[in-house]
Design an enzyme around this catalytic site. Structure first.
Site, PDB file in Angstrom:
ATOM      1  CD  GLU A 107      -0.656 -81.800 -22.644  1.00 37.94           C
ATOM      2  OE1 GLU A 107      -0.313 -81.976 -23.852  1.00 37.94           O
ATOM      3  OE2 GLU A 107      -1.421 -80.876 -22.285  1.00 37.94           O
ATOM      4  CG  PHE A 159     -14.135 -76.695 -23.575  1.00 37.35           C
ATOM      5  CD1 PHE A 159     -13.886 -76.822 -24.942  1.00 37.35           C
ATOM      6  CD2 PHE A 159     -13.173 -76.100 -22.774  1.00 37.35           C
ATOM      7  CE1 PHE A 159     -12.701 -76.364 -25.492  1.00 37.35           C
ATOM      8  CE2 PHE A 159     -11.988 -75.626 -23.328  1.00 37.35           C
ATOM      9  CZ  PHE A 159     -11.750 -75.763 -24.683  1.00 37.35           C
ATOM     10  CD  GLN A 160      -9.368 -78.028 -22.866  1.00 37.98           C
ATOM     11  OE1 GLN A 160      -9.187 -77.733 -21.693  1.00 37.98           O
ATOM     12  NE2 GLN A 160      -8.512 -77.714 -23.827  1.00 37.98           N
ATOM     13  CE  LYS A 210     -12.251 -74.639 -13.627  1.00 42.11           C
ATOM     14  NZ  LYS A 210     -10.934 -74.095 -13.986  1.00 42.11           N
ATOM     15  CG  MET A 269      13.499-102.167 -36.975  1.00 42.59           C
ATOM     16  SD  MET A 269      15.001-103.172 -37.131  1.00 42.59           S
ATOM     17  CE  MET A 269      15.701-103.022 -35.491  1.00 42.59           C
TER      18      MET A 269
END
Lengths: 166, 559
Positions: free
Chosen positions: B49, B111-112, B161, B470
């Site tokens: 993602e 969940f999630q 959802k 760096m």
């Protein structure tokens, strides 16, 4: 120094979090905050007391104005305004002390709103100085607990917060 | 028209002119992805993602349009966080759509489930959790409006959802009604006149421009302003490309790794005209030593930027393109001849420099210079973050805006490669080169699969010094050469890694191999990974130590 901001916001879920989150994220310290309704449906008013210098507050105001749900931010500190806080004080009150407490309550134009065999609850409103002075007097009797609101302020005269500058 | 929430989302995207989205499916966006499937919306499937978010960001930076990224709830949404913060810091228009658990489950640690609106509160311009289906069209309309207007930025929409499957009446609003959101575009005329007067009177004026010029599309006005008023220009990292590098009065980048001319011009100027720039600490160095001889005119669309870091004499809040147009109408050039002569002599006498010996290890600057030469400066460049980023800024000479795509504010390693994918999606026919570090590239190298699957011909040039360069440089300069955890030896063979994804891999170790590899890459139709083994000891110079004056330049004083 202490500065007082009046903030008109849309009454949407999470708005208080957005405003208080902005203060903490940018490192500005909120001393107290009061939130309540206004006469306009869907608009709430926050009064925030913040300890900061003028430049810092200018930056706070600009950042607040960028929040999408914020309608108007006004720094009331340099304007002529009236501000009040409300405090409830639960004070020890044995029967022999009650009249002393009542006298003090009368002097400060406070109110006794609950009495029990050994305590009283006193309601007092005023600016911060008055509340401090009253608390000092009540300490003599023994304060068991206090609850207080933040400061709420309005401009003096006919102007509303929406009409105030910046 | 009656439709479900997911269909509404697709209709909103269509109404906003979105023809491509970047994303990654999951449980809480299955209904939405079902509609994407049915409707045939172009969707670029990333492999992480974060890659999708950076790709949408790169797409937005290259095209000027609002990028759209989709992820599922919970980990999908939290994986977007770096990408959203990155877009926020550089004011890039992005709409992130996340799935959320069904409304009855919100707040139950389902969940999630993650409170993504809470998490992204300080890194979005605004965000929404949709709780009522009838609010969906208005919220999408507002989200795109907020993302793409004023000071641009990311907006997140959290979509439960069950709401995606719920049916309702769809009407897309024709306009937004947001009394609390009204960006100011036109500058205050009195302030513009004051600025014109100050500019005419100034003897040593300097234009300091930034990403706002790119965002507003004000590059032509900026150049005209500089030419007409005869004022030298320095541009920040995110402003690179808004002034052609070949322009006579262009001084290059200011600040920590800026040019001698730019930093000395800032310190000697009597007037600084800041145009869409925000006085970032990487530009100013120690603030109380910054531009001490100058008054400041600050033109910016965000009022909160004015007076944030430096005291501003003449603030002008507005869109820089519109303000510059008005300013040009009122402007009379002042007498800047002596100053220009001085500044241009600094530019001529103290250029950026490096030395590449024929048989010595490859210098990273040489590699970037060759990329520039062999693409005739015509590529879209993306970078990761670190030494290679600074060398790219110094040695890839840009001629046009939106051709340098880099993570400026957040400094996100792993940005460059997915951003290049996004830029390539926006411009399939152009040469897109990601200049990466060996460390940064490994932070999103999984996107090789994305480039391969869609045959996006992105060319990755890894400036491979086997170090977090760096970090190593700072350790050498400021931490007694104690190289704590900055050595990346043991990284994979990038040629083989590319090949594992079906991508062409090439390697150059010598001066002669560099142009051969670059030419071969440019002639390849698909994506290519070029691995340039460079001198690990090379440092980015000049350098201003943090919190010191920008004229105290390490490696900047010897002509």
């Amino acid at each position: 120094m202490k500065r007082i901001l009046a903030i008109l916001v849309e009454d949407r879920p999470g708005v208080l979090t957005r405003v208080s989150g902005l203060f903490s994220r940018r490192g500005y310290n909120i001393q107290n905050i009061a939130v309540g309704r206004t006469i306009e449906p869907g608009i709430s008013r926050m009064t925030v007391t913040v300890e900061a210098d003028r430049l810092t507050v200018e930056q706070v105001v600009k950042q607040l104005n960028k929040l999408v749900n914020v309608l108007k931010v006004s720094d009331l500190t340099d304007e002529s305004s009236v501000g009040r806080e409300l405090m409830l004080i639960k004070v020890k009150a044995e029967p022999e002390k009650r009249s002393d407490i009542q006298q003090m309550v009368a002097t400060f134009r406070a109110k006794i709103i609950d009495v029990s065999p050994d305590s009283m609850i006193v309601e007092v409103t005023g600016d911060e100085g008055k509340l401090q002075a009253f608390m000092l007097m009540m300490q003599e009797f023994g304060i068991k607990e206090i609850a207080s609101t933040g400061n709420v302020s309005l401009l003096r005269g006919g102007r509303t917060t929406r009409e105030a500058r910046g | 028209m009656k439709m479900n929430g997911a269909q509404m989302v697709l209709s909103c995207l269509e109404a906003e002119g979105v023809d491509v989205v970047f994303g990654y499916p999951g449980g809480a966006v299955l209904t939405l992805y079902d509609e994407i499937y049915k409707k045939g919306l172009r969707h670029i499937l990333a492999r992480h993602e974060q890659g999708a978010a950076h790709a949408a960001d790169g797409y937005a930076r290259a095209s000027g349009k609002t990028g759209v990224v989709i992820a599922t709830s919970g980990p999908g949404a939290t994986n977007l966080v770096t990408g959203i913060a990155n877009a926020y810091m550089d004011s890039i228009p992005l709409v992130a759509i996340t799935g959320q658990v069904a409304r009855p489950g919100i707040g139950t640690d389902a969940f999630q489930e993650a409170d993504i609106t809470g998490i992204t509160l300080p890194i979005t311009k605004h965000n929404y959790l949709i709780t009522e289906l009838q609010e969906l069209p208005r919220i999408f309309k507002e989200a795109f409006h907020i993302a793409g207007t004023g000071r641009k930025g990311p907006v997140l929409i959290d979509l439960p959802k069950d709401l995606q499957a719920e049916e309702g009446e769809f009407v897309y609003p024709e306009r937004v009604e947001m009394p609390t959101y009204r960006p100011v575009y036109e500058g205050h005329m009195g302030q513009v006149s004051k600025a014109a007067t100050a500019i005419r009177k100034a003897k040593k004026p300097l234009i300091y421009s930034g990403g706002g010029v790119v965002s507003s599309g004000a590059h032509a006005e900026l150049l005209e302003f500089s030419q007409y008023a005869r004022i030298p220009v320095t541009t920040t990292l995110t402003g690179l490309g808004s002034i052609p590098c070949q322009y006579e009065y262009y001084l290059g980048m200011p600040g920590m790794h800026g040019t001698y001319a730019a930093n000395h011009a800032i310190s000697n100027a009597d007037l600084i005209i800041a145009v869409g720039a925000r006085f970032d600490d990487r530009v100013t160095g120690r603030l109380d030593t910054f531009a001490v001889n100058a008054q400041v005119i600050h033109i910016d669309i965000d009022p909160a930027e004015i007076g944030k870091n430096v005291i501003v004499a003449i603030p002008i809040v507005g869109d820089v393109k519109m303000v510059l147009r008005e300013l040009l109408k009122k402007l009379k050039p002042g007498d800047t001849a002596a100053w220009c002569k001085q500044v241009l002599s600094w530019k001529k006498d103290r250029p950026l420099r490096y030395q590449q010996m024929p048989d010595a290890p490859l210098k990273p600057q040489f590699v970037i210079n060759e990329l520039y030469r062999l693409t005739a400066g015509d590529a879209i460049i993306t970078t990761d973050v670190g030494q290679h980023q600074m060398w790219a800024a110094q040695y890839y000479h840009l001629e046009r805006p939106r051709t340098f795509i880099t993570s400026g504010g957040l400094g996100t390693m792993g940005f460059g490669f997915p951003a290049a994918i996004g830029a390539q999606v926006a411009f399939p026919g152009r040469t897109v080169i990601c200049i990466a570090g060996d460390g940064s590239f490994q932070m999103n190298s999984q996107e090789l699969a994305t480039a391969a699957c869609y045959n996006l011909p992105v060319k990755v040039a890894i400036i491979n010094n086997q170090y977090l360069g760096m970090v190593r440089q700072w350790q050498e300069f400021f931490y007694g050469s104690r190289y704590s955890q900055s050595c990346l030896a043991g990284s994979p063979d990038f040629v083989k890694l590319a090949e594992a994804y079906g991508v062409v891999g090439l390697r150059a170790r010598t001066v002669d191999e560099v142009p051969e590899v670059i030419k071969a890459a440019l002639q390849t139709a698909g994506p290519v990974v070029m691995d340039f083994s460079v001198d690990p000891q090379e440092n980015v110079l000049p350098m201003v130590a943090p919190n010191t004056s920008i004229v105290e330049m390490i490696g900047g004083d010897t002509p």
